[in-house]
Scaffold this motif. Structure first.
Motif, mmCIF file in Angstrom:
data_model
loop_
_atom_site.group_PDB
_atom_site.id
_atom_site.type_symbol
_atom_site.label_atom_id
_atom_site.label_comp_id
_atom_site.label_asym_id
_atom_site.label_seq_id
_atom_site.Cartn_x
_atom_site.Cartn_y
_atom_site.Cartn_z
ATOM 1 N N LEU A 288 -4.741 1.283 -5.353
ATOM 2 C CA LEU A 288 -4.915 1.971 -4.217
ATOM 3 C C LEU A 288 -3.552 1.012 -3.521
ATOM 4 O O LEU A 288 -3.590 -0.134 -3.025
ATOM 5 C CB LEU A 288 -6.218 1.839 -3.476
ATOM 6 N N TYR A 289 -2.867 2.167 -3.050
ATOM 7 C CA TYR A 289 -1.483 1.425 -2.395
ATOM 8 C C TYR A 289 -1.654 1.976 -0.723
ATOM 9 O O TYR A 289 -1.858 2.961 -0.608
ATOM 10 C CB TYR A 289 -0.452 1.993 -3.052
ATOM 11 N N ARG A 290 -1.195 0.829 0.101
ATOM 12 C CA ARG A 290 -1.156 1.083 1.371
ATOM 13 C C ARG A 290 0.025 0.246 2.162
ATOM 14 O O ARG A 290 -0.120 -0.923 2.041
ATOM 15 C CB ARG A 290 -2.292 0.909 2.097
ATOM 16 N N THR B 235 -3.181 5.706 0.220
ATOM 17 C CA THR B 235 -4.079 5.517 1.450
ATOM 18 C C THR B 235 -3.589 5.037 2.661
ATOM 19 O O THR B 235 -4.020 4.105 3.365
ATOM 20 C CB THR B 235 -5.370 4.906 0.901
ATOM 21 N N TRP C 268 -2.249 4.426 6.515
ATOM 22 C CA TRP C 268 -3.219 4.253 7.717
ATOM 23 C C TRP C 268 -2.709 5.645 8.310
ATOM 24 O O TRP C 268 -3.366 6.253 9.169
ATOM 25 C CB TRP C 268 -2.909 3.115 8.545
ATOM 26 N N THR D 114 -13.523 -2.725 -9.046
ATOM 27 C CA THR D 114 -12.424 -3.506 -8.214
ATOM 28 C C THR D 114 -12.408 -4.844 -8.772
ATOM 29 O O THR D 114 -13.235 -5.694 -8.790
ATOM 30 C CB THR D 114 -12.797 -3.357 -6.868
ATOM 31 N N SER E 7 -6.207 -3.286 -4.985
ATOM 32 C CA SER E 7 -5.452 -2.636 -3.928
ATOM 33 C C SER E 7 -4.151 -3.483 -3.690
ATOM 34 O O SER E 7 -4.118 -4.773 -3.838
ATOM 35 C CB SER E 7 -6.502 -2.844 -2.557
ATOM 36 N N ASP F 262 -0.465 -3.661 -1.040
ATOM 37 C CA ASP F 262 0.071 -3.527 0.207
ATOM 38 C C ASP F 262 1.377 -3.767 0.123
ATOM 39 O O ASP F 262 2.096 -3.775 -1.231
ATOM 40 C CB ASP F 262 -0.345 -4.750 1.170
ATOM 41 N N ARG G 151 -5.254 -7.454 -3.740
ATOM 42 C CA ARG G 151 -6.652 -7.792 -3.592
ATOM 43 C C ARG G 151 -7.332 -6.501 -4.405
ATOM 44 O O ARG G 151 -6.843 -5.702 -4.954
ATOM 45 C CB ARG G 151 -6.839 -7.586 -2.100
ATOM 46 N N CYS H 276 -9.866 -4.838 -3.162
ATOM 47 C CA CYS H 276 -9.977 -3.588 -2.541
ATOM 48 C C CYS H 276 -9.404 -3.736 -1.219
ATOM 49 O O CYS H 276 -9.356 -4.894 -0.828
ATOM 50 C CB CYS H 276 -11.379 -3.072 -2.647
ATOM 51 N N HIS H 277 -9.376 -2.559 -0.477
ATOM 52 C CA HIS H 277 -8.908 -2.910 0.814
ATOM 53 C C HIS H 277 -9.718 -3.562 1.787
ATOM 54 O O HIS H 277 -9.473 -4.254 3.033
ATOM 55 C CB HIS H 277 -8.807 -1.299 1.409
ATOM 56 N N ARG I 82 -10.543 -9.365 1.722
ATOM 57 C CA ARG I 82 -9.068 -9.926 2.139
ATOM 58 C C ARG I 82 -8.775 -10.944 0.975
ATOM 59 O O ARG I 82 -7.440 -11.462 0.823
ATOM 60 C CB ARG I 82 -9.316 -10.652 3.483
#
Length: 292
Positions: free
Chosen positions: A6-8, A60, A62, A206, A212, A214, A220, A222-223, A226
């Protein structure tokens, strides 16, 4: 390695003004947009180099990614990599759809959300029909607010029959049983969204087969947790991958709880976990999608 990512990245701007979203009508500076583009290109380069892995990638952001050329281009490029099994993105579908003609439609997919009041209904429905006409895998959803009910009913009636309409429980909203039953008529899987899922100490994929990432490459589990597992680009995260229980009391977002091993959602969404497309909705719920 078999890995879901999951990339943000840094992108936080959106062209919509939804009252329930903190990123509504937010503008990124030119510097932030350049940083987001560079980060995405770096990530795409990493994916291209993982020839020995099997990857599933969900973007995902913002904000809204597909109004930016670099997201459209990256989805096309990643869809054509043999090691990428699925690449998908969450989108409000405000962008054009012709770029998908360049993508591998066996790999690319879209998770689309309709936001009433932000775009004309007929425009959104027309985009959905374009996707269906192109043979694109996609789901369509809406936030389950009372004022969205009639919009959701109309969507279910007018979307192509094979398109799954999902309903997200509105954050902070409590549903009576009657209200929940009404939403469940439209989305048989709404009960999974209605209440947060107790997750403390429960096994979750996860941190083992799902991560996840960034824009800096920080990994991490998951989102929503932390704690860092390492960095994607130096490979330090790999040694940290292992089965681990969830450290949070509850998980209330689909992109989180779908990975809980105590829920049957990997079976429900087999082959479509990232884009939220069920394999056989009626078989897993005992219900049928009602054309209300």
């Amino acid at each position: 390695m078999d890995l879901t990512v999951l990339y943000r990245g840094p992108l936080a701007s959106c062209d919509y003004d939804c009252p329930y979203c903190p990123f509504a009508k937010r503008r990124d500076s030119p510097e932030r947009l350049r940083a987001d583009r560079a980060a995405l290109e770096r990530f795409a380069g990493w994916a291209a180099g993982q020839s020995g892995d099997r990857l599933r990638i969900l973007f995902t952001p913002w904000g809204e990614g597909l109004v930016r050329s670099w997201y459209r281009r990256t989805l096309v490029e990643l869809s054509r990599l043999p090691q990428v099994e699925r690449v998908a993105i969450q989108t409000n579908l405000s962008c054009r759809t012709d770029w998908l003609a360049e993508a591998d439609l066996d790999t690319v997919a879209l998770w689309c959300t309709y936001h009433p009041g932000q775009t004309p209904y007929e425009r959104f429905l027309g985009k959905c029909r374009e996707l269906a006409g192109r043979g694109v895998r996609f789901s369509v959803g809406i936030v389950g607010l009372p004022e969205h009910r009639e919009h959701a009913r109309r969507l279910r009636a007018e979307l192509p029959e094979q398109v799954y309409l999902w309903v997200n429980a509105a954050e902070g909203h409590t549903y009576t049983d009657a209200e929940a039953a009404g939403w469940t008529e439209l989305d048989p899987l709404f009960p999974y969204s209605r209440h947060p899922h107790a997750s403390a100490g429960l096994p979750c994929r996860t941190g083992e087969s799902v991560i996840s990432v960034d824009g800096d490459g920080t990994v991490r589990r998951c989102h929503f947790v932390r704690a860092e597992l390492g960095n994607l680009y130096d490979g330090s995260y790999r040694a940290a991958l292992r089965p681990r229980p969830c450290p949070l009391a509850v998980c209330d977002c689909h992109i989180g709880y779908v990975h809980l091993e105590t829920l049957p959602l990997y079976d429900v969404f087999a082959g479509g976990v990232l884009e939220r497309v069920p394999a056989n909705l009626a078989a897993h719920t005992g219900l049928k999608l009602l054309r209300s």
